[in-house]
Design a protein around this motif. Sequence first.
Motif, mmCIF file in Angstrom:
data_model
loop_
_atom_site.group_PDB
_atom_site.id
_atom_site.type_symbol
_atom_site.label_atom_id
_atom_site.label_comp_id
_atom_site.label_asym_id
_atom_site.label_seq_id
_atom_site.Cartn_x
_atom_site.Cartn_y
_atom_site.Cartn_z
ATOM 1 N N SER A 143 -61.863 -13.930 32.327
ATOM 2 C CA SER A 143 -62.693 -13.581 33.486
ATOM 3 C C SER A 143 -63.503 -14.810 33.846
ATOM 4 O O SER A 143 -63.652 -15.738 33.026
ATOM 5 C CB SER A 143 -63.615 -12.386 33.193
ATOM 6 N N VAL A 144 -64.005 -14.825 35.082
ATOM 7 C CA VAL A 144 -64.844 -15.931 35.541
ATOM 8 C C VAL A 144 -66.072 -15.354 36.234
ATOM 9 O O VAL A 144 -66.078 -14.196 36.663
ATOM 10 C CB VAL A 144 -64.085 -16.864 36.507
ATOM 11 N N THR A 145 -67.111 -16.160 36.344
ATOM 12 C CA THR A 145 -68.310 -15.774 37.086
ATOM 13 C C THR A 145 -68.319 -16.522 38.419
ATOM 14 O O THR A 145 -67.694 -17.585 38.543
ATOM 15 C CB THR A 145 -69.584 -16.120 36.311
ATOM 16 N N PRO A 146 -69.012 -15.986 39.426
ATOM 17 C CA PRO A 146 -69.123 -16.731 40.683
ATOM 18 C C PRO A 146 -69.696 -18.125 40.486
ATOM 19 O O PRO A 146 -69.290 -19.075 41.181
ATOM 20 C CB PRO A 146 -70.048 -15.853 41.527
ATOM 21 N N ALA A 147 -70.619 -18.292 39.528
ATOM 22 C CA ALA A 147 -71.222 -19.603 39.299
ATOM 23 C C ALA A 147 -70.179 -20.625 38.851
ATOM 24 O O ALA A 147 -70.281 -21.817 39.182
ATOM 25 C CB ALA A 147 -72.333 -19.488 38.259
ATOM 26 N N GLN A 148 -69.154 -20.199 38.095
ATOM 27 C CA GLN A 148 -68.115 -21.121 37.642
ATOM 28 C C GLN A 148 -67.265 -21.653 38.789
ATOM 29 O O GLN A 148 -66.578 -22.675 38.624
ATOM 30 C CB GLN A 148 -67.195 -20.405 36.637
ATOM 31 N N LEU A 149 -67.298 -20.992 39.927
ATOM 32 C CA LEU A 149 -66.417 -21.365 41.032
ATOM 33 C C LEU A 149 -67.023 -22.423 41.948
ATOM 34 O O LEU A 149 -66.350 -22.881 42.869
ATOM 35 C CB LEU A 149 -66.075 -20.117 41.858
ATOM 36 N N ARG A 150 -68.269 -22.811 41.702
ATOM 37 C CA ARG A 150 -68.945 -23.716 42.638
ATOM 38 C C ARG A 150 -68.284 -25.086 42.716
ATOM 39 O O ARG A 150 -68.365 -25.754 43.746
ATOM 40 C CB ARG A 150 -70.412 -23.864 42.222
ATOM 41 N N GLU A 151 -67.639 -25.524 41.661
ATOM 42 C CA GLU A 151 -67.060 -26.880 41.664
ATOM 43 C C GLU A 151 -65.636 -26.916 42.204
ATOM 44 O O GLU A 151 -65.022 -27.983 42.265
ATOM 45 C CB GLU A 151 -67.088 -27.461 40.254
ATOM 46 N N TYR A 152 -65.101 -25.764 42.582
ATOM 47 C CA TYR A 152 -63.704 -25.708 43.013
ATOM 48 C C TYR A 152 -63.576 -25.382 44.498
ATOM 49 O O TYR A 152 -64.463 -24.769 45.092
ATOM 50 C CB TYR A 152 -62.944 -24.663 42.191
ATOM 51 N N ARG A 153 -62.449 -25.788 45.060
ATOM 52 C CA ARG A 153 -62.135 -25.440 46.448
ATOM 53 C C ARG A 153 -61.530 -24.039 46.477
ATOM 54 O O ARG A 153 -60.564 -23.769 45.765
ATOM 55 C CB ARG A 153 -61.146 -26.441 47.038
#
Length: 311
Positions: A179-189
């Motif tokens: 699973s991932v958190t929204p915060a983990q997605l900040r560095e990705y397109r």
Amino acid sequence: MDLKAVRTFVTAANLGQFQGAADDLDVTQQAVSKRIATLERELGVRLFTRTGHGAQLTIDGQAFLPHARALLAAAERAVAAVRPGQRALRVDVPGRRFSPARLLRDFRAAHPGTELDVVTLADANAAIAAIDAGTIDAAIRALSVPPRRLPASIRHMRAFDEPEQLLAGPRHKLAGEKSVTPAQLREYRIWMPILPPGSEWADYFEAVAAAFGLRIEQTHPDFGTEPLQDVIADSADIVSFVPTQMQVVWPDGHDLRRIPIRGPELLYPNSLIWREDNPHPALAALREHVTAAPPPFPPNGPSWLPPFTLS
């Protein structure tokens, strides 16, 4: 052609007398004679010969009779097509592979005698306009206050909230995560080229981007889901969002991953929308089905909805 006169002609032909037709139609014999005389003038032929025993069809009357019966049958079918409870319930959904369509399939299974006409309009704006105009009966769509204002006749109820998932390729850094958190997605397109401007989907993901500081790109042309999958399958940087129950099929070699989003879950709100004065009985049954159905996505920890979500 005056269908009342045609019905009078058929009744008189069936009974063989004008008085019997008058009794059957609950009118006077004079009214029967007048209607048939008008029909004869319109057709330019005599339909009956009056005899001491009643009324006998002429050759022209015999030729006209099967067509007159067909006219009456067609008129009955036309009325039945729009009579409440007779025609199919027409409902708009975002697409056949999305959860709203599955809700309708469940409803149809629970009400096997109900006919459904499922359509897909451009977006919630088009669906609301069609409901207000009476060209569809209902829609299952996301609703938001800005920028949409609902007409006074429109009613709605929350149907269900569906979690979004992350769609990533096998080379992506998050591909192995459970699973991932929204915060983990900040560095990705995050690539979402299939968001029509002004649609409810665009509203939703703009709110997601603003709430969590994400980079959601919508600038690329929309060539459909297959090219999007091709890009994600080959990328170590680009991901996308997909609804939990959306049916997505990709080639075996793509090995795409659907990863749950937690802390919080990103919920997409779906509402049933209809016009208040719509009398279709299947619409009432659909509302009851939505109310009674258990939530298809039980809560899984903290969740997030757009701030403008309608209840």
